[in-house]
Design a protein around this motif. Sequence first.
Motif, PDB file in Angstrom:
ATOM      1  N   LEU A 112     -49.766 -13.963 -16.063  1.00  0.00           N
ATOM      2  CA  LEU A 112     -50.835 -14.027 -17.056  1.00  0.00           C
ATOM      3  C   LEU A 112     -52.079 -13.313 -16.532  1.00  0.00           C
ATOM      4  CD1 LEU A 112     -52.121 -15.145 -19.700  1.00  0.00           C
ATOM      5  CD2 LEU A 112     -52.760 -17.165 -18.375  1.00  0.00           C
ATOM      6  N   LEU A 113     -52.443 -13.583 -15.280  1.00  0.00           N
ATOM      7  CA  LEU A 113     -53.624 -12.967 -14.683  1.00  0.00           C
ATOM      8  C   LEU A 113     -53.481 -11.440 -14.676  1.00  0.00           C
ATOM      9  CD1 LEU A 113     -56.315 -13.330 -13.160  1.00  0.00           C
ATOM     10  CD2 LEU A 113     -54.982 -13.461 -11.051  1.00  0.00           C
ATOM     11  N   LEU A 114     -52.302 -10.946 -14.320  1.00  0.00           N
ATOM     12  CA  LEU A 114     -52.077  -9.503 -14.289  1.00  0.00           C
ATOM     13  C   LEU A 114     -52.204  -8.893 -15.681  1.00  0.00           C
ATOM     14  CD1 LEU A 114     -49.046  -9.345 -11.836  1.00  0.00           C
ATOM     15  CD2 LEU A 114     -51.382  -8.570 -11.378  1.00  0.00           C
ATOM     16  N   ARG A 115     -51.680  -9.594 -16.675  1.00  0.00           N
ATOM     17  CA  ARG A 115     -51.758  -9.078 -18.045  1.00  0.00           C
ATOM     18  C   ARG A 115     -53.200  -9.093 -18.556  1.00  0.00           C
ATOM     19  NH1 ARG A 115     -46.810  -9.010 -21.229  1.00  0.00           N
ATOM     20  NH2 ARG A 115     -45.009  -9.453 -19.896  1.00  0.00           N
ATOM     21  N   VAL A 116     -53.944 -10.134 -18.230  1.00  0.00           N
ATOM     22  CA  VAL A 116     -55.351 -10.212 -18.631  1.00  0.00           C
ATOM     23  C   VAL A 116     -56.132  -9.052 -18.020  1.00  0.00           C
ATOM     24  CG1 VAL A 116     -57.501 -11.509 -18.292  1.00  0.00           C
ATOM     25  CG2 VAL A 116     -55.438 -12.683 -19.090  1.00  0.00           C
ATOM     26  N   ASN A 117     -55.955  -8.840 -16.728  1.00  0.00           N
ATOM     27  CA  ASN A 117     -56.660  -7.749 -16.062  1.00  0.00           C
ATOM     28  C   ASN A 117     -56.264  -6.389 -16.634  1.00  0.00           C
ATOM     29  OD1 ASN A 117     -58.378  -9.058 -14.178  1.00  0.00           O
ATOM     30  ND2 ASN A 117     -56.619  -9.517 -12.874  1.00  0.00           N
ATOM     31  N   SER A 118     -54.982  -6.240 -16.967  1.00  0.00           N
ATOM     32  CA  SER A 118     -54.509  -4.984 -17.538  1.00  0.00           C
ATOM     33  C   SER A 118     -55.160  -4.726 -18.898  1.00  0.00           C
ATOM     34  CB  SER A 118     -52.990  -5.015 -17.676  1.00  0.00           C
ATOM     35  OG  SER A 118     -52.513  -3.834 -18.301  1.00  0.00           O
ATOM     36  N   LEU A 119     -55.225  -5.761 -19.736  1.00  0.00           N
ATOM     37  CA  LEU A 119     -55.843  -5.607 -21.052  1.00  0.00           C
ATOM     38  C   LEU A 119     -57.329  -5.263 -20.939  1.00  0.00           C
ATOM     39  CD1 LEU A 119     -54.269  -8.479 -23.205  1.00  0.00           C
ATOM     40  CD2 LEU A 119     -54.055  -6.015 -23.561  1.00  0.00           C
ATOM     41  N   LEU A 120     -58.011  -5.913 -20.027  1.00  0.00           N
ATOM     42  CA  LEU A 120     -59.438  -5.656 -19.862  1.00  0.00           C
ATOM     43  C   LEU A 120     -59.683  -4.239 -19.356  1.00  0.00           C
ATOM     44  CD1 LEU A 120     -60.675  -9.064 -18.410  1.00  0.00           C
ATOM     45  CD2 LEU A 120     -61.030  -8.157 -20.720  1.00  0.00           C
ATOM     46  N   ARG A 121     -58.805  -3.742 -18.498  1.00  0.00           N
ATOM     47  CA  ARG A 121     -58.946  -2.366 -18.030  1.00  0.00           C
ATOM     48  C   ARG A 121     -58.698  -1.378 -19.171  1.00  0.00           C
ATOM     49  NH1 ARG A 121     -56.101  -4.206 -13.439  1.00  0.00           N
ATOM     50  NH2 ARG A 121     -54.162  -3.362 -14.282  1.00  0.00           N
ATOM     51  N   ARG A 122     -57.664  -1.656 -19.955  1.00  0.00           N
ATOM     52  CA  ARG A 122     -57.309  -0.738 -21.043  1.00  0.00           C
ATOM     53  C   ARG A 122     -58.372  -0.679 -22.122  1.00  0.00           C
ATOM     54  NH1 ARG A 122     -51.663  -3.271 -22.359  1.00  0.00           N
ATOM     55  NH2 ARG A 122     -52.305  -2.676 -24.463  1.00  0.00           N
TER      56      ARG A 122
END
Length: 226
Positions: A112-122
Amino acid sequence: MEEEAAHLLIIDDDDRIRTLLKRYLSDHGFRTSVACNAKEARALMASVDFDLLILDVMMPGETGFELTRSVRAASNVPILLLTARGLPEDRIEGLEMGADDYLSKPFEPRELLLRVNSLLRRTGQARPEKREVIFGACTFSLGRSELRKDGDLVRLTAGEASLLKALAQKPREAISREALAEQTAAGMERSVDVQVTRLRKKIEEDPRAPIYLQTVRGVGYALMTD
């Protein structure tokens, strides 16, 4: 000043999951708020600009799919759906409603943390700026175009806010009156001068001897930040 942490809204009718996610994401540096249903989430979103929504699909009343479709009609905020329904058609439905990502329960918090960070970067370019600039007793938020003096909110007109933001984006740098007129839609350089005079009354201790919003002879104006 260091950029403010992203603010996440966790929407889930399961008390245990809300508590666990709030604690885990807070421990990893995020600001977090929680809601137990769509109605409570709407009330929070009416007063706070969140950077990302973590939304459970299966909620009583308005479902996560329905809330996603409603939010997406008015906002580009990233949405990560959580659901116990891991069928491909469910995932497709969520994405069709406007969700940005989809995670099936049970899941590893690390994922979940990785996906959250990925979305925020994108979506970083679309997210509001969180940076603040400080000058004397004043703090100006570029993201909210909000000025505070000694902690108290200072009322700004739209023209004053846009001018202050243009100057704050290039602190301690002289910006021409012509450029400021174009960036703030003031139209005329004389309008910039009027806005500067008004701003000085709200910022400076002595507007006739400005310390922070200075005139740069032969060029224009500069905001002298700390």
